[in-house]
Scaffold this motif. Structure first.
Motif, short mmCIF file in Angstrom:
data_model
loop_
_atom_site.label_atom_id
_atom_site.label_comp_id
_atom_site.label_asym_id
_atom_site.label_seq_id
_atom_site.Cartn_x
_atom_site.Cartn_y
_atom_site.Cartn_z
N TYR A 113 -7.60 37.30 23.53
CA TYR A 113 -8.72 37.58 24.45
C TYR A 113 -8.94 39.06 24.69
O TYR A 113 -9.82 39.45 25.44
N ILE A 114 -8.10 39.89 24.10
CA ILE A 114 -8.29 41.34 24.22
C ILE A 114 -9.42 41.74 23.26
O ILE A 114 -9.36 41.43 22.07
N ASP A 144 -10.81 47.27 23.73
CA ASP A 144 -9.59 47.28 24.54
C ASP A 144 -8.34 47.30 23.66
O ASP A 144 -7.33 47.88 24.03
N VAL A 150 -13.52 38.21 20.06
CA VAL A 150 -12.69 37.77 21.18
C VAL A 150 -12.46 36.26 21.07
O VAL A 150 -13.41 35.50 20.84
N ASP A 207 -13.62 15.30 21.07
CA ASP A 207 -13.17 14.58 22.25
C ASP A 207 -13.38 13.07 22.12
O ASP A 207 -12.59 12.28 22.60
N HIS A 239 -7.55 50.79 22.63
CA HIS A 239 -6.95 51.50 23.74
C HIS A 239 -5.51 51.05 23.97
O HIS A 239 -4.61 51.84 24.22
N THR A 240 -5.31 49.73 23.87
CA THR A 240 -3.97 49.16 24.04
C THR A 240 -3.01 49.71 22.99
O THR A 240 -1.87 50.06 23.29
N VAL A 297 7.24 47.73 22.47
CA VAL A 297 6.42 48.10 23.63
C VAL A 297 5.00 47.52 23.57
O VAL A 297 4.11 47.97 24.28
N GLU A 322 -11.71 20.48 17.48
CA GLU A 322 -11.33 19.40 18.41
C GLU A 322 -12.53 18.49 18.65
O GLU A 322 -13.63 18.96 18.91
N PRO A 340 2.08 44.56 24.09
CA PRO A 340 1.90 43.40 24.97
C PRO A 340 2.10 42.10 24.20
O PRO A 340 2.03 42.08 22.96
N GLU A 341 2.37 41.05 24.97
CA GLU A 341 2.58 39.72 24.41
C GLU A 341 1.49 39.36 23.40
O GLU A 341 0.32 39.55 23.66
N ASP A 369 -16.25 19.59 19.51
CA ASP A 369 -16.42 19.94 20.92
C ASP A 369 -15.83 21.31 21.22
O ASP A 369 -16.23 21.98 22.14
N PHE A 370 -14.85 21.66 20.39
CA PHE A 370 -14.30 23.01 20.53
C PHE A 370 -13.70 23.43 19.19
O PHE A 370 -13.07 22.61 18.51
N ARG A 418 -2.02 34.83 24.01
CA ARG A 418 -2.88 35.38 25.06
C ARG A 418 -3.63 36.62 24.60
O ARG A 418 -4.66 36.98 25.15
#
Lengths: 220, 611
Positions: free
Chosen positions: A16-17, A21, A57, A118, A24-25, A86, A116, A88-89, A202-203, A13
């Protein structure tokens, strides 16, 4: 030591930071871990922390470099453990060490892409992808501060190869130019989309795997 | 992570607000909990994550081991469009699971303009909008927050409202629901039982009848349900839960800092101010509790700023003491202290100088009315002398920006009062010329006006809002009265205010209008990016309701009001008396000088108001 370099990964996850950010994180995490960042002197003091190559990102990495200075002397091992507790994930400090080598010495970058498709047969696409990168020049439109310009990205790709994994994904692995000029791997997908849309995925999701000096030795 | 989501996230602005995974988020094993709560904030991540109430209740609900409470926010327009196109329903941030799978949807509704977003979030989850169309016990759709002191406009959509403070009430409701789920109760049985908990309002258990003129005739509760729902409070703030481990957003949010709540309620009794009445009685936290919680929260989050919150921070008696206590810790660590809601007095300047050693931000005064007569009428205890003295001190101390907030359209306002706003700005300018240390840097005085919105449970709840045309006439009058070039005048548009006025005093029939606006594309109406005045007006016409009947009609004090079914603890006779005094421009002393016996103290069992 109070001056150090960190090797860290950014996955899951946390991809996407944004770069800003993330700075700062990291500052907040360092403070939570009980350390205090050294601030620059001067009229507008800012914390002495910098990331070598800003990551787009959505892209993950296992080879991010961050340089920082603390106000206190710490043991690197203790610093790494307390900081990891300490964060984040998705963000993990792999190593903390000292280095005098400037991070501007990073020249090459190994990236992995998961493509990917489709509704296309991967075994048909695969050789076509390899063919595509046989050409001498691949010109794409690049957004820069001066507007949209044409850029030939082929010289920025040192090596590139494609394979298929067990999930039916096409795996791209390449060594590309990390600085002067910088090639954003997204431009590789963009090139496919404009020049040969039939084999464009496609991705596509990219990951940084390793960073190198100009002579292709691993940068640390 | 959902594969479809992975594809759209790189395409939207600030994707990290849609992923969860922040530090201090609460993760539980979903197979080991019995109730899953989707805590829904009907606005964006940046707004919701800045909300202290949400942060408190997130931890409170998660303190129950059979509950896992997760956060849900409304996506911004780009993400909304991508989700719709990819067929991704609304999901909770912690687990990424669809909201539809949850047992409870708990909405925090702090302002009326969020109503359409509540409907949007239900719809994005694939849950029927109206309570009557949800037959099963689960999911239960509940709502709380300050906008619910008039619950009626949203009554048809919400199964139960939780009126007042949720720290104790929410968990009582969840415990009851736990039993209901395990024992297989029906929805009606659960709601009837829940309505016995103080603070719980189940609108389907009250029948409403209207008079021929459109006003409410009666509210009839079903058997065994209270005639009026008395709001719930927490008596002792020191022992009530406070999140010293709040979630630290990985992206910038509106209030990116530690928030410490000094006290609840307000001693001032400004007659336009809903908050000043609905949060009574006054309960303070002890200064040492606050210092301890502030330091712990900074250590646990790494935040660079602590904000001291209350309705009127200068009225917190040990303010100086806690500022010193916190500064002791903060200064050496470059952690700043912020004090919004200070009164315009000398003491405030002393405090400001104390906390702003490095950077001097601007001074902000909520003056509200342009003349002493009008300020007396609204019971705003600020005199021109106060403001000028404070400005003199501030200018000589090096400040050079002043912001002044006013409302236009307050009851009894005349053109003289409006011209008074311009005159006051001139006087402040003069004050700067006399007192400024360094005139080379110039001065900037900003005057802002908004259109007054009469709110339920305030002494002005019966008043008419002025029309949009009249507001604009007053804006133009003020514009032409302000001559100095150092004075900048900003005015808020009245369109949102008109709709907010209609909604805030609406009855149950208003639900049709809200649904119609939502059906024609309305969501995130608190944002000018998305608010469409014409869409609301069209919805009123379509539903056969008269917007002005709600917004600009003066009510008789004997009229049954849609929100009379909610008792916030303040007697109606006090509101009537305050309204009458307003028309005589007569001040009422603040609660500390002379208790008005408003009735709110009766909510306390073992302590006294403002102890």
């Amino acid at each position: 030591m109070n001056k150090m370099r960190m090797l860290f990964s950014k996955k899951g996850r946390a991809v996407y930071i944004s770069h800003l950010d993330l700075m700062h994180t990291m500052q907040r995490a360092i403070s939570r871990a009980g350390f205090s960042l050294k601030y620059s002197e001067g009229y507008n003091p800012h914390p002495q922390i910098s990331i070598a190559l800003p990551l787009s990102v959505g892209m993950s990495s296992i080879c991010e470099i961050m340089d920082l200075r603390l106000n206190e002397e710490v043991s690197f091992d203790d610093f790494r453990k307390r900081l990891n507790a300490v964060l984040p994930e998705g963000i993990h400090i792999e190593d903390v060490y000292t280095s005098e080598e400037k991070s501007s010495g990073i020249k090459w970058l190994r990236v992995k892409g998961e493509y990917e498709y489709d509704s296309r047969d991967v075994s048909v696409v695969l050789p076509q992808l390899e063919d595509f990168f046989e050409r001498d020049s691949i010109t794409v439109q690049k957004k820069s501060k001066r507007g949209i310009t044409d850029a030939d990205i082929r010289p920025m790709i040192r090596e590139i190869g494609f394979s298929c994994d067990s999930d039916g994904l096409v795996i791209m692995e390449a060594v590309i130019s990390a600085s002067e000029p910088t090639l954003n791997p997204e431009l590789i997908t963009a090139a496919l989309r404009t020049l040969n849309p039939g084999i464009a995925p496609d991705f596509a999701a990219y990951e940084r795997i390793e960073i190198y000096r100009p002579d292709m030795t691993v940068f640390r | 992570m959902d594969k479809r989501l992975k594809r759209i996230l790189p395409k939207v602005q600030k994707p990290s607000r849609y992923t969860g995974g922040e530090y201090n988020q609460i993760i539980k094993d979903k197979s080991s909990v019995d109730l899953r709560v989707a805590f829904c904030f009907p606005d964006t991540y940046e707004i919701g994550m800045s909300n202290l109430g949400m942060s408190i209740l997130y931890q409170t609900m998660n303190s129950l081991d059979f509950v896992w409470c997760e956060r849900v926010f409304a996506p911004w327009g780009d993400m909304y469009a991508e989700m719709k196109e990819a067929g991704i329903p609304l999901y909770a941030l912690e687990s990424g699971d669809d909201v539809k799978e949850f047992d409870v949807l708990a909405f925090s509704i702090g302002y009326e303009m969020a109503y359409t977003t509540v409907l949007d979030m239900l719809d994005m989850s694939g849950i029927p909008l109206r309570s009557e169309n949800r037959d099963d016990l689960l999911p239960v759709v509940v709502a709380g927050g300050s906008a619910c002191v008039n619950a009626e406009p949203m009554a048809p959509f919400i199964d139960m409202f939780l009126i007042g403070e949720g720290e104790e009430m929410d968990n009582e409701v969840l415990c009851l629901l736990h039993t209901a789920k395990l024992e297989g109760w029906g929805k009606k049985q659960f709601l009837t039982e829940a309505a016995k908990i103080q603070g719980v309002y189940v609108p389907s258990l009250y029948d409403v009848e209207y008079n021929g003129d459109g006003t409410v005739r009666t509210y009839t509760p079903h058997e065994g349900v209270p005639q009026k729902v008395l709001k719930r409070i927490v008596e002792d703030l020191d022992s009530s839960p406070y999140p010293v481990n709040p979630i630290v957003p990985s992206t910038e949010v509106v209030h990116d800092r530690v928030s410490l709540e000094l006290f609840r309620g307000c001693v001032r009794g400004c007659r336009f101010c809903q908050a000043g009445y609905i949060y009574r009685p006054i309960r303070s936290k002890k200064p040492d509790t606050l210092i301890r919680q502030g330091i712990e929260a900074v250590q646990n989050t790494g935040h660079e700023e602590i904000s001291l919150l209350s309705l009127s921070t200068s009225d917190y008696r040990p303010l100086s003491y806690i500022c010193d206590g916190l500064l002791d810790y903060c200064e050496s660590r470059s952690v700043g202290l912020a004090l919004p809601s200070l009164r315009a007095d000398n003491f405030s300047v002393e405090i400001m100088e104390k906390i702003q050693k490095v950077r001097k931000s601007g001074l902000t005064f909520a003056v509200e009315g342009g003349s002493q007569r009008l300020r007396d009428a609204i019971n705003k205890n600020v005199t021109e002398e106060d403001v000028l003295n404070t400005c003199a001190l501030a200018f000589s101390g090096g400040w050079n920006t002043v912001k002044l907030y006013y409302m236009l359209g307050l009851p009894t306002e005349t053109d003289d009062d409006i011209v008074g706003i311009a005159e006051m700005s001139e006087k402040i300018l003069h004050c700067w010329r006399v007192n400024a240390k360094n005139k080379n840097r110039g001065v900037r005085i900003t005057v802002s006006t908004s259109c007054f919105i009469p709110k339920p449970h305030s002494p002005f709840q019966w008043e008419a809002q002025i029309s949009q045309e009249e507001y604009l006439r007053r804006v133009n009058l003020l514009r032409s009265s302000i001559k100095a070039k150092n004075v900048v005048y900003n005015w808020h548009d009245a369109e949102t205010s008109v709709i907010e006025a209609a909604l805030s005093r609406g009855d149950r029939r208003m639900a049709d209008v809200i649904e119609e606006v939502f059906r024609s594309g309305g969501r995130l109406d608190a944002w000018t990016d998305y608010f469409r005045y014409e869409r609301w007006n069209e919805a009123f016409r379509k539903c056969g309701l008269d917007r002005d009947f709600y917004a600009s009609r003066e009510r008789n004090v004997s009229e049954v009001l849609p929100w009379d079914v909610i008792d916030v603890g303040v007697r109606k006779s006090l509101l009537i008396r305050e309204k009458e005094r307003a028309y005589r421009s007569e001040l009422s002393p603040d609660c500390r000088r002379n208790c008005s016996a408003c009735g709110a103290a009766a909510l306390l069992k073992g302590s006294k108001c403002d102890e």
